[in-house]
Design an enzyme around this catalytic site. Structure first.
Site, mmCIF file in Angstrom:
data_model
loop_
_atom_site.group_PDB
_atom_site.id
_atom_site.type_symbol
_atom_site.label_atom_id
_atom_site.label_comp_id
_atom_site.label_asym_id
_atom_site.label_seq_id
_atom_site.Cartn_x
_atom_site.Cartn_y
_atom_site.Cartn_z
ATOM 1 N N PRO A 2 0.840 -1.196 0.000
ATOM 2 C CA PRO A 2 0.000 0.000 0.000
ATOM 3 C C PRO A 2 0.877 1.249 0.000
ATOM 4 C CG PRO A 2 -0.422 -1.382 1.925
ATOM 5 C CD PRO A 2 0.771 -1.931 1.252
ATOM 6 N N GLU A 3 0.434 2.281 -0.699
ATOM 7 C CA GLU A 3 1.181 3.532 -0.651
ATOM 8 C C GLU A 3 0.516 4.448 0.378
ATOM 9 O OE1 GLU A 3 2.699 4.765 -4.458
ATOM 10 O OE2 GLU A 3 2.738 2.699 -5.177
ATOM 11 N N LYS A 51 4.033 5.572 5.259
ATOM 12 C CA LYS A 51 3.337 4.286 5.199
ATOM 13 C C LYS A 51 3.094 3.685 6.580
ATOM 14 C CE LYS A 51 5.310 3.315 0.674
ATOM 15 N NZ LYS A 51 6.175 2.427 -0.105
ATOM 16 N N ARG A 253 13.546 -2.978 -7.269
ATOM 17 C CA ARG A 253 12.129 -2.727 -7.553
ATOM 18 C C ARG A 253 11.983 -2.404 -9.031
ATOM 19 N NH1 ARG A 253 8.814 -1.488 -3.219
ATOM 20 N NH2 ARG A 253 7.165 -1.936 -4.699
#
Ligand SMILES: [Zn+2]
Length: 264
Positions: A2-3, A51, A253
């Protein structure tokens, strides 16, 4: 993962349903033994920093970071609370509301000094209210003083808190900026532009629960195919120039960008 917008939505959910109320905190799975330290206390604050979620009780604060696999499940009920499903690390129960968290990277009870220590490691968060532009100034300083490439800086929670892989790809596409440009070579107005764009897009994310990043699609519920310009579109034609969108692994990433529109 989740951002930041999702975590700010979670903080709002706790504010709406749990704030000011006594909360029973348990660990159905058994791993969060410190839950008893604050169980039965009133929830006094609910805040997101990047976050991470901070739930302030009377004597201590619970910090939760979902990480890649963590998930929340919120439910209202009438008589009996629903049975926990799966490996529920922490269950927050108050009145007719229950919030279960499964698989978080961190779920811990902190005292005030520990909270300060954790939060001081985080960079500015575009979703926090920023009177006097202090957060913006911190972002400008951190980017402009770094030789690390901007594609990596935007994923560094000590540079900007709350941005993840989707917003990273889309913010850089919208700025027309090459992800491999070192921070110190980027003009300050371009860095500020990314910040203000993040503020706008992430606020839309908090409001709608969806990462909407394309002009013309900043409202409604566009399909996943229409939603992004670069993210997960590798090999597909760029929406501006038809050049295929590139993918490359940067610091483990996946990074998506248009090598033509974002050549500068
Ligand atoms: Zn392009």
């Amino acid at each position: 993962m989740p951002e930041g917008h999702t975590v700010h939505r979670t903080a709002k959910h706790f504010s709406k349903h749990f704030l000011g109320k006594q909360v029973e905190l348990t660990s159905p799975q058994g791993r969060f033994t410190d839950s008893k330290l604050v169980s039965g206390q009133a929830l006094l604050t609910s805040e997101a920093f990047g976050k991470q979620l901070y739930l302030g009780f009377e004597t201590a604060t619970v910090r939760i970071h979902l990480g890649i696999y963590g998930k929340w499940r919120f439910r209202g009920f009438e008589d009996t609370p629903p049975e926990p499903v799966g490996q529920v690390r922490a269950r927050f129960l108050s009145g007719e509301q229950v919030a279960d968290v499964v698989g978080p990277t961190s779920c811990e009870v902190l005292d005030a000094l520990q909270v300060t220590a954790k939060q001081s490691k985080l960079g500015p968060d575009p979703l926090r209210i920023d009177p006097g532009d202090h957060e913006l100034q911190r972002f400008l300083t951190r980017v402009a003083s770094s030789k690390v490439v901007i594609g990596q800086l935007l994923m560094d929670q000590s540079v900007i808190a709350g941005v993840g892989n989707v917003y990273r790809a889309e913010l850089l596409f919208r700025a027309g900026l090459n992800p491999y440009t070192p921070g110190h070579l980027i003009a300050s107005e371009v860095i500020a532009g990314i910040w203000f764009d993040a503020v706008m897009l992430m606020r839309i994310g908090v409001k709608t629960g969806i990462m909407l990043t394309r002009d013309g699609y900043l409202k409604g519920r566009p399909t996943i195919l229409d939603r992004y310009s670069a993210y997960k579109r590798e090999g597909l034609p760029c929406r501006n120039c038809l050049n295929p969108i590139s993918i490359q692994v940067l610091n483990s990433r996946k990074l998506y960008w248009c090598s033509s529109c974002q050549s500068a």
